[in-house]
Structures are given as structure tokens and as C-alpha cells.
Design an enzyme around this catalytic site. Structure first.
Site, PDB file in Angstrom:
ATOM      1  N   PRO A 165      45.945  -3.841  20.797  1.00  0.00           N
ATOM      2  CA  PRO A 165      45.239  -4.096  19.538  1.00  0.00           C
ATOM      3  C   PRO A 165      43.791  -4.540  19.755  1.00  0.00           C
ATOM      4  O   PRO A 165      43.017  -4.591  18.810  1.00  0.00           O
ATOM      5  CB  PRO A 165      46.058  -5.231  18.906  1.00  0.00           C
ATOM      6  CG  PRO A 165      46.738  -5.907  20.034  1.00  0.00           C
ATOM      7  CD  PRO A 165      46.925  -4.888  21.115  1.00  0.00           C
ATOM      8  N   GLY A 222      42.170   2.329  25.696  1.00  0.00           N
ATOM      9  CA  GLY A 222      41.174   2.996  26.533  1.00  0.00           C
ATOM     10  C   GLY A 222      41.696   3.233  27.941  1.00  0.00           C
ATOM     11  O   GLY A 222      42.909   3.216  28.188  1.00  0.00           O
ATOM     12  N   ASP A 223      40.765   3.424  28.860  1.00  0.00           N
ATOM     13  CA  ASP A 223      41.145   3.700  30.246  1.00  0.00           C
ATOM     14  C   ASP A 223      41.868   2.515  30.886  1.00  0.00           C
ATOM     15  O   ASP A 223      42.734   2.715  31.734  1.00  0.00           O
ATOM     16  CB  ASP A 223      39.894   4.052  31.061  1.00  0.00           C
ATOM     17  CG  ASP A 223      39.366   5.415  30.677  1.00  0.00           C
ATOM     18  OD1 ASP A 223      40.163   6.263  30.244  1.00  0.00           O
ATOM     19  OD2 ASP A 223      38.144   5.631  30.799  1.00  0.00           O
ATOM     20  N   GLU A 228      47.025   0.443  33.010  1.00  0.00           N
ATOM     21  CA  GLU A 228      48.178  -0.474  32.970  1.00  0.00           C
ATOM     22  C   GLU A 228      49.493   0.309  32.971  1.00  0.00           C
ATOM     23  O   GLU A 228      50.418   0.012  33.727  1.00  0.00           O
ATOM     24  CB  GLU A 228      48.126  -1.271  31.661  1.00  0.00           C
ATOM     25  CG  GLU A 228      47.936  -2.727  31.876  1.00  0.00           C
ATOM     26  CD  GLU A 228      48.210  -3.498  30.607  1.00  0.00           C
ATOM     27  OE1 GLU A 228      49.333  -3.444  30.087  1.00  0.00           O
ATOM     28  OE2 GLU A 228      47.292  -4.169  30.146  1.00  0.00           O
ATOM     29  N   GLY A 533      37.292   1.452  36.161  1.00  0.00           N
ATOM     30  CA  GLY A 533      36.839   0.453  35.181  1.00  0.00           C
ATOM     31  C   GLY A 533      37.277  -0.966  35.475  1.00  0.00           C
ATOM     32  O   GLY A 533      37.057  -1.852  34.669  1.00  0.00           O
TER      33      GLY A 533
HETATM   34  N1  ATP Z   1      47.053  -7.720  23.867  1.00  0.00           N
HETATM   35  C1  ATP Z   1      46.103  -7.721  24.795  1.00  0.00           C
HETATM   36  N2  ATP Z   1      45.265  -8.749  24.930  1.00  0.00           N
HETATM   37  C2  ATP Z   1      44.286  -8.754  25.846  1.00  0.00           C
HETATM   38  N3  ATP Z   1      44.065  -7.733  26.716  1.00  0.00           N
HETATM   39  C3  ATP Z   1      44.871  -6.686  26.629  1.00  0.00           C
HETATM   40  C4  ATP Z   1      45.926  -6.604  25.669  1.00  0.00           C
HETATM   41  N4  ATP Z   1      46.565  -5.436  25.831  1.00  0.00           N
HETATM   42  C5  ATP Z   1      45.946  -4.793  26.838  1.00  0.00           C
HETATM   43  N5  ATP Z   1      44.927  -5.531  27.324  1.00  0.00           N
HETATM   44  C6  ATP Z   1      43.986  -5.218  28.408  1.00  0.00           C
HETATM   45  O1  ATP Z   1      42.739  -4.856  27.818  1.00  0.00           O
HETATM   46  C7  ATP Z   1      41.999  -4.091  28.760  1.00  0.00           C
HETATM   47  C8  ATP Z   1      41.080  -3.124  28.061  1.00  0.00           C
HETATM   48  O2  ATP Z   1      41.862  -2.269  27.306  1.00  0.00           O
HETATM   49  P1  ATP Z   1      41.454  -0.806  26.847  1.00  0.00           P
HETATM   50  O3  ATP Z   1      41.216   0.033  28.001  1.00  0.00           O
HETATM   51  O4  ATP Z   1      42.484  -0.373  25.875  1.00  0.00           O
HETATM   52  O5  ATP Z   1      40.134  -1.045  26.011  1.00  0.00           O
HETATM   53  P2  ATP Z   1      38.623  -0.755  26.311  1.00  0.00           P
HETATM   54  O6  ATP Z   1      37.839  -1.384  25.252  1.00  0.00           O
HETATM   55  O7  ATP Z   1      38.437   0.691  26.481  1.00  0.00           O
HETATM   56  O8  ATP Z   1      38.358  -1.423  27.630  1.00  0.00           O
HETATM   57  P3  ATP Z   1      37.706  -0.793  28.892  1.00  0.00           P
HETATM   58  O9  ATP Z   1      36.484  -1.589  29.073  1.00  0.00           O
HETATM   59  O10 ATP Z   1      38.767  -0.973  29.925  1.00  0.00           O
HETATM   60  O11 ATP Z   1      37.410   0.634  28.663  1.00  0.00           O
HETATM   61  C9  ATP Z   1      43.034  -3.403  29.617  1.00  0.00           C
HETATM   62  O12 ATP Z   1      42.742  -3.649  30.956  1.00  0.00           O
HETATM   63  C10 ATP Z   1      44.366  -4.011  29.219  1.00  0.00           C
HETATM   64  O13 ATP Z   1      45.071  -4.443  30.360  1.00  0.00           O
END
Ligand code: ATP
Length: 571
Positions: A165, A222-223, A228, A533
Site C-alpha cells: 500500500p 514496484g521493483d 521481495e 534498487g
Molecule cells: N507495508 C509496507 N510497509 C513498508 N514497506 C513495505 C511494505 N510493503 C512492502 N514494502 C517495501 O517497500 C519497498 C518499496 O516498494 P515498491 O517497490 O512497491 O515501491 P517503490 O515506490 O517503487 O519503491 P522503489 O524505490 O523500490 O522502486 C519494497 O522494498 C518493499 O519491501
């Protein structure tokens, strides 16, 4: 005696009505194609009874006498059955029924939802409703279409969905509920949805969950979120098959459960490089159709410890520094990468170390052959064959000893060291870091950018954004297709931690100060590795590509010329 199976005709052809036009609708079971085309009344000849009847009804209602045939384009529509999302009974709207079909007995209608290709690899779900007055004919059509859909065994029926989220613009949940869930429902896919509560929630959950219940795992994010799920799934499979993934030399067990990515992050590089666009609806449709794209995964180790798996970029120097800088400014959202990129470029740092690698001599392609990886890629298919042969040989105890194969060593000062398992194409860099890298050929491309002037480095970076220029065509850039890689920084962590030398301590502390004040002009000793990343703590690493270790709900990027040809015309 065996029971006699009722014979289903190979081609079912009827005149049905589409949006008030009479159409000849054909279902060719042999070729698995559904097509429909307007029935054009020919001069001097009578129309088919059903066609004439339908046309008259609409003409009367709409007062279109004499204009009907001019309003209809002549080209038809062809939809492969494999691209039909669902077929179902259509709601016969009372008003519509009363107005347009009043002269007929009860009308019957079924709707076919199918994939339509739009521009730039975007897919949309379109619907067409076929009407007919004969109930038996209607049942026959529904049955025939659903029978063909049932035969598509690759389609998932039950999925496990993880939603981050907080990824990207924090719209993961909304994207899933509004754009994806309705499509899954339409395709009769049931999903168990878990909204993550903390980082690594999805990864840990995959270790515990009963995976046999599912046909695939979907991550909405995202990535980072994809990474994960990737770690959870690969780790779980190795655990279940008793493989020690900390041993860098050991072959890993392949994961046959597919992963789907619904892009909702700041960087959706893996989705973009495997689908061609970061669009949640397009990705959902690839999942529904049951696409399957094998993907190479690199395992990164430090001595006898697995650090991470990577499917896109393992970057040291420029891309490591950009990531490290961006983490300090997370509050900026996706703009943090631009800000950090600009700052890192200005600091113009280079790093010393030794790179060793084993070239992928058996690989069919090369990084500069301009052969891009597209859907059904020939080079990746060759690798699939080689992989099968290798597995067969291993079954008979004929293991291939790659230890003996030659290593190449390069020592020097590097602006950046990038190892890419895929092209790393993204909206900013449509060709990616290595345009001819392949998704599933069992290799990675190593790009070494040696110390150069700021202007030259800028020229190299700018070429990534242009589709017709070669970013490797510089004397300070070398690119190799490899399968294993090692890096030893000149100032290794151990030297630093174990050294009692006063000069070294002074250098180390000074480097620390200068990291925080890059404008002072001195060089930081070591960079960090950007692994899809995420930063790695260790700088001395070894990496190995595992050919086609996982599968995604994707098909690779479709050839756009082919795509245009295949774009069906509208009725
Ligand atoms: N509920 C949560 N609370 C905090 N962090 C989370 C949660 N669920 C997943 N994450 C972590 O958040 C990180 C970023 O997630 P995501 O890739 O979906 O978004 P992003 O904005 O694209 O970030 P990124 O900078 O990695 O591209 C992931 O490394 C994931 O492990």
C-alpha cells in the site's frame, strides 16, 4: 465398446447480430480463431433470412432505411481464442429488447470479452455482444466458445496477491481494486489478497503459505515489491528442494510457479522490460491469458553467503551512488532519483578495483548485435534447448565443469560497473542500459565505463535516452556477455576494518567526510552496489546467472510492426 463422442464441428458459422448489424460469425476450432464480419447485402441478391430480418428491424427502429450499409466498415475482426478473456450470457436490457426486438420472439445474447492491442504495447479488454433469436443456436455458441477456453490449461484460476500500500504514489490498493480485481472477476479467477503491513511481509509469507493452492503469485507494487516476492519464492523452492542457496557454485532449483507484476511503484523496470509498458490493465490481461515468460536470475554472493538475487541491474559506481543518494531523500517521491542522479553526476566520482568474469562463449547473441529480445525470442529459445540438454546430461551424471573455463580480468578506475540481466528498458530509457540483453538466454551483459571526462560521461548517459545511438561506442566503454562475475575493490572492506595503519585510518575517515561533502573534490574510496534498487553492504562480490530460474506472467515485448499488422480492424 467405447462411448461415441458427439462430433463438434471444426468450424461454426452463423449470421448473428452485432450492434444492430448482421454479421457472419465464425469460430474455427482447428485454428482457434473467432472472427466476425458484416454481411453486406449484395445488389440484385436477397439477403439471408436472418440478416434481412435483423436489418429491417433496426432500420424501422432507427429510421435508417437506405443508409445502413454505408454506415458499416467492411473489414472484419479476428480474435484468437487464446486472447479471449471470457464469454458469458449478456444482459438483455429490457428497454433495448422492447424497442429493437419487439417483432421477434425472445432474443438471446452472449458477450465475448477479448484483448485488444492499443499503441505502445498497451492492452485493453473490449467486449462484443452477439445477438440471435434462436435459443439453441445461442447455447451452441456459448458451449463451443467455453469448451475452447476450458482447454487453455495455462490460464490461472487461483492467485495469491500481495499489495504494497506504500509503493510509488501509494495507490497500490486502489489500482488493484479498481483496475485489476474486476478483470480477474470477469475471467473467473479467485484471488487471496494480502495487503502488506511491513517491508518483507510478502517474502516471509511465501515461506509459510501452502503454494499448492495457487497457480501464481501477483505483486502489486514496484521493483522493490517484485524483488521481495522473487526472494520469497526462490528461497522457498530451494528450501523445499534442500538446496543450499548460500553456496555460490550450486545450481538452483527452478521455480515453475509464475509471478505477475501489477505495476504500482516508482520504478517498474521489470514490468516495463517484460511487457513493454507499465500499465496495470495490460499486466492484468497478461496474467489472465496465462502468459509465461522465463527469466534469468543472478545470485549475488559474498564468500559463502547469499546477498541477493537480481533480475535487472547490479550497478556499482554511478548507479550505486544515485541509489544511495536517493535514499536520503525518499520524501521527494519518484523525483528523488532525478535529484540524486544530478548530484551524483556533478560529483563525478570513479572507483578502483578488479573485475573478473567468465564470458558466455556459447551464447548465440552478443551485446552489440542489435538483436533485441522480443516475444518468442529466437536466442532465448536456443537457451531453453541448451538448458534442457544440460539438465538431461546432469541426470546421466555428465556434469559440465565450468571452473576450468577461462576467466578474464580487468583492473582499473571505473565510473560505473553495470551488470544487466535484462535490457533495463524503462520509460526514461526506452532501449535500456543494454538494448540487446535477453530475458532468458542465461547470460548477463557487463558494461564497464572507465574513468573519463565529465563531458564524455554525459555523452554516454545521454545516448541511453535516444533510440538510434550506440551508448557503447566510446573508447572508455567496454561491454561483454558473461555468465559469472567477481569484483574486488582496491580498498576492500577487510583491509579497512583490519588495518591499523594510521594513514589508512586517516584516508578512511577523510573519505567519509568527503562523501558528505562531494564538492571538496576528493574521491570516496568505495561505492555501493545497487542491486535491483537496493544497496548491498558488501563491495567484494561474486555473481552467477541462473538460466530461466523463474517465470513471469508476461510474454516479452511484442514486435511493434507485427503488433500493428495484427491489430484487428473494427466492425
Ligand atoms: N507495508 C509496507 N510497509 C513498508 N514497506 C513495505 C511494505 N510493503 C512492502 N514494502 C517495501 O517497500 C519497498 C518499496 O516498494 P515498491 O517497490 O512497491 O515501491 P517503490 O515506490 O517503487 O519503491 P522503489 O524505490 O523500490 O522502486 C519494497 O522494498 C518493499 O519491501
Amino acid at each position: 465398446m467405447e462411448p461415441v463422442q458427439p462430433l463438434t464441428p471444426r468450424v461454426l458459422c452463423s449470421v448473428l447480430s452485432v450492434k444492430s448489424h448482421s454479421c457472419e460469425v465464425t469460430l474455427d476450432s482447428g485454428r482457434a480463431l473467432l472472427s466476425w464480419k458484416e454481411v453486406r447485402p449484395r445488389r440484385g441478391r436477397e439477403r439471408s433470412r436472418a440478416g434481412a430480418c435483423l436489418a429491417q428491424a433496426f432500420q424501422r427502429v432507427r429510421g435508417l432505411t437506405g443508409t445502413l450499409t454505408h454506415r458499416l466498415p467492411s473489414a472484419g475482426h479476428i480474435v484468437p481464442v487464446s486472447e479471449i478473456v471470457s464469454v458469458g450470457e449478456a444482459d438483455v436490457d429490457e428497454k433495448y429488447y422492447g424497442m429493437q426486438w419487439k417483432h421477434m420472439c425472445k432474443p438471446h445474447a452472449f458477450t465475448v470479452h477479448y484483448v485488444q492491442r492499443m499503441k505502445k504495447h498497451r492492452w485493453r479488454c473490449k467486449a462484443v455482444t452477439f445477438w440471435c433469436s434462436d435459443e439453441q443456436l445461442y447455447c451452441h455458441w456459448l458451449q463451443a466458445l467455453n469448451d475452447l477456453l476450458e482447454q487453455l490449461a495455462c490460464r490461472p484460476k487461483r492467485l495469491l496477491v500481495y499489495i504494497n500500500p506504500y509503493g510509488g504514489k501509494k495507490k497500490g490498493r486502489q489500482i488493484y481494486e479498481k483496475k485489476v480485481a474486476p478483470l480477474f472477476c470477469l475471467a473467473s479467477i479467485t484471488a487471496d489478497v494480502i495487503v502488506t503491513e511491513y517491508a518483507n511481509h510478502a517474502r516471509d509469507n511465501i515461506y509459510e503459505v501452502n503454494l499448492d493452492k495457487y497457480d501464481g503469485i501477483v505483486c502489486v507494487g514496484g521493483d522493490g515489491m517484485f524483488s521481495e516476492v522473487l526472494h520469497g519464492l526462490i528461497g522457498r523452492i530451494q528450501k523445499d528442494s534442500d538446496v543450499d542457496h548460500n553456496n555460490p557454485k550450486i545450481p538452483l532449483s527452478r521455480c515453475y510457479m509464475r509471478i505477475g507484476i501489477i505495476p504500482a511503484g516508482s520504478t517498474d523496470c521489470v514490468c516495463f522490460a517484460t511487457v513493454g509498458i507499465n500499465d496495470p490493465v495490460t499486466s492484468a490481461l497478461h496474467i489472465i491469458l496465462g502468459d509465461s515468460q522465463p527469466l534469468d536470475v543472478s545470485a549475488v554472493h559474498n564468500k559463502k553467503t547469499l546477498l541477493k538475487y537480481t533480475v535487472s541491474l547490479l550497478g556499482y559506481g554511478f548507479y550505486g551512488d544515485v541509489l544511495k543518494g536517493s535514499e536520503k531523500n525518499r520524501w521527494l517521491g519518484p523525483a528523488r532519483y532525478d535529484f540524486s542522479g544530478f548530484k551524483t553526476f556533478l560529483s563525478h566520482r570513479y572507483y578502483e578495483g578488479t573485475v573478473s568474469f567468465q564470458p558466455a562463449k556459447w551464447a548465440v547473441g552478443s551485446p552489440r548485435d542489435n538483436v533485441c529480445c522480443t516475444a518468442g525470442c529466437y536466442i532465448c529459445r536456443q537457451s531453453s534447448k541448451q538448458l534442457e540438454e544440460q539438465q538431461r546430461a546432469e541426470t546421466y551424471g555428465l556434469q559440465h565443469n565450468e571452473q576450468e573455463e577461462n576467466w578474464t580480468t580487468v583492473k582499473g578506475k571505473f565510473m560505473s560497473i553495470n551488470i544487466v540481466v535484462m535490457s533495463c528498458a524503462c520509460p526514461r530509457s526506452p532501449k535500456g542500459l543494454s538494448p540487446a540483453a535477453h530475458l532468458a538466454d542465461g547470460t548477463a551483459d557487463l558494461i564497464l565505463v572507465r574513468k573519463c571526462s565529465r563531458l564524455n560521461f554525459l555523452r554516454h548517459l545521454i545516448r541511453h535516452t535516444k533510440s538510434n545511438s550506440d551508448q557503447f561506442d566510446f573508447p572508455f566503454v567496454d561491454v561483454y556477455r558473461i555468465k559469472t562475475f567477481q569484483f574486488t575493490p582496491k580498498h576492500s572492506e577487510e583491509d579497512d576494518s583490519e588495518s591499523t595503519d594510521l594513514g589508512n585510518i586517516g584516508k578512511k575517515n577523510f573519505a567519509q567526510i568527503c562523501t558528505d561533502h562531494p564538492t571538496c573534490g576528493c574521491s570516496q574510496l568505495n561505492s555501493v552496489w545497487n542491486c535491483d534498487g537496493e544497496t548491498l553492504e558488501q563491495t567484494a562480490i561474486e555473481m552467477r546467472v541462473h538460466c530461466q530460474l523463474i517465470r513471469l506472467f508476461a510474454r516479452g515485448i511484442e514486435d511493434s510492426h507485427k503488433e500493428d499488422d495484427e491489430m484487428p480492424s473494427r466492425v
